[in-house]
Design a protein around this motif. Structure first.
Motif, PDB file in Angstrom:
ATOM      1  N   GLY A 162       0.653  -1.195  -0.046  1.00  0.00           N
ATOM      2  CA  GLY A 162       0.131   0.124  -0.046  1.00  0.00           C
ATOM      3  C   GLY A 162       0.718   1.100  -0.030  1.00  0.00           C
ATOM      4  O   GLY A 162       0.160   2.187   0.128  1.00  0.00           O
ATOM      5  N   THR A 187      -0.174  -9.353   0.152  1.00  0.00           N
ATOM      6  CA  THR A 187       0.253  -8.480   1.301  1.00  0.00           C
ATOM      7  C   THR A 187       0.807  -9.547   2.480  1.00  0.00           C
ATOM      8  O   THR A 187       0.140 -10.457   3.085  1.00  0.00           O
ATOM      9  N   SER A 200      -2.670   1.848   1.924  1.00  0.00           N
ATOM     10  CA  SER A 200      -3.813   1.250   1.177  1.00  0.00           C
ATOM     11  C   SER A 200      -3.814  -0.412   1.110  1.00  0.00           C
ATOM     12  O   SER A 200      -2.868  -0.984   1.175  1.00  0.00           O
ATOM     13  N   PRO A 201      -5.184  -0.680   1.423  1.00  0.00           N
ATOM     14  CA  PRO A 201      -5.287  -2.371   1.501  1.00  0.00           C
ATOM     15  C   PRO A 201      -5.113  -2.881   0.051  1.00  0.00           C
ATOM     16  O   PRO A 201      -5.291  -2.416  -1.092  1.00  0.00           O
ATOM     17  N   LYS A 203      -7.186  -4.700  -1.491  1.00  0.00           N
ATOM     18  CA  LYS A 203      -8.390  -4.476  -2.343  1.00  0.00           C
ATOM     19  C   LYS A 203      -8.129  -3.391  -3.192  1.00  0.00           C
ATOM     20  O   LYS A 203      -8.642  -3.341  -4.364  1.00  0.00           O
ATOM     21  N   SER A 218      -6.209 -11.275  -4.294  1.00  0.00           N
ATOM     22  CA  SER A 218      -5.541 -10.842  -3.221  1.00  0.00           C
ATOM     23  C   SER A 218      -5.766 -11.859  -2.083  1.00  0.00           C
ATOM     24  O   SER A 218      -6.579 -12.519  -2.052  1.00  0.00           O
ATOM     25  N   SER A 220      -3.764 -12.314   2.165  1.00  0.00           N
ATOM     26  CA  SER A 220      -2.655 -11.627   3.062  1.00  0.00           C
ATOM     27  C   SER A 220      -2.102 -13.076   3.496  1.00  0.00           C
ATOM     28  O   SER A 220      -2.297 -14.254   3.592  1.00  0.00           O
TER      29      SER A 220
END
Length: 279
Positions: A162, A187, A200-201, A203, A218, A220
């Motif tokens: 991000g 991420t 920012s995420p 998404k 996406s 994590s």
């Protein structure tokens, strides 16, 4: 945006042919002009002292430079002669990392080879890749010194945290991402760690890519600490069988005082697939 001009760095190293193969393929895919730039790098301090004190050494070194230039030019012609792409050959005298930085401003993508400590014929200039990466202002595709890569960009791992660097890398990789068969936006997070309020995420990356007609997924990935991110990224790349990593390069300072972040340095040292970096 497309890659209209691609610059590939050439030297006397063993991996010139791999870089040329990948650079030629990308130039063909994008119908881009391919610039072959010879840069052997300047001699180190010890070599310069020897050069000043020995006419024989000066002559031998000049002959070696000419031989490297001839081999690199022959390799460039061999890789591109049968391709229907425009090409340019540049071999400025005593070209260094600073030369590559300047010439990069004529290109949309710069292709370099990962430093191979076992290859004495490759450009040995200190912090060669790091200085170009931090100073050239262009996306840099670094090709590993081991393995053979038929292409780059069919399956892509986008490392997203991000930040500005991640955003810029994703944007500058767009020509490749448009052609990808699968894109995983990952991420890497430490459970319980306080996040960056300005980041920012993932998404956002997925939504932005979708607005350009590019599909992505996406996820994590948990890590114990920041030092593990680089190795975990390479592990995920292997498990997902990706042929390209896209990531921001973190560093600060002028060329000679440049400091790369731990993740960036880990990837530059241990990469197993081509990596597109942007600073």
């Amino acid at each position: 945006m497309e890659y209209a001009t691609i610059l590939v760095h050439l030297d006397g190293g063993r991996r010139v042919y791999q870089r040329l193969h990948l650079a030629t393929q990308l130039a063909r895919d994008f119908q881009a002009t391919l610039i072959g730039l010879l840069a052997i790098g300047e001699a180190g301090p010890d070599s310069r002292r020897i050069l000043r004190g020995s006419d024989h050494y000066v002559t031998a070194h000049q002959e070696w430079q000419r031989a490297v230039a001839q081999r690199a030019h022959h390799a460039f012609l061999g890789a591109t002669d049968e391709e229907l792409i425009p090409t340019q050959w540049k071999a400025p005298g005593d070209a260094t990392a600073a030369t590559v930085q300047a010439e990069a401003h004529l290109a949309d993508l710069v292709i370099l080879g990962q430093r191979d400590p076992s290859d004495d014929a490759a450009c040995g200039e200190r912090s060669f890749i790091e200085s170009i990466l931090l100073e050239c202002g262009r996306p840099v595709l670094v090709v590993p010194h081991t393995g053979w890569f038929a292409g780059a960009g069919a399956r892509v791992l986008v490392a997203w945290n991000g930040t500005r660097e991640a955003v810029r890398a994703t944007s500058e990789a767009m020509p490749l991402l448009r052609r990808a068969g699968r894109i995983d936006v990952l991420t890497f997070v430490r459970p319980g760690a306080q996040g960056n309020a300005a980041a920012s995420p993932a998404k956002y990356a997925v939504d932005w890519l979708a607005s350009h007609g590019v599909s992505s997924h996406s996820q994590s990935v948990a890590v114990d600490n920041e030092d593990d991110i680089g190795e975990r990224m390479l592990s995920e790349a292997a498990n997902r069988e990706v042929d390209l990593i896209v990531m921001g390069a973190f560093g600060h300072g002028r060329i000679r005082e440049s400091l790369l972040g731990g993740v960036t340095q880990t990837i530059l040292t241990s990469m197993t697939v081509p990596v597109l970096m942007s600073h």
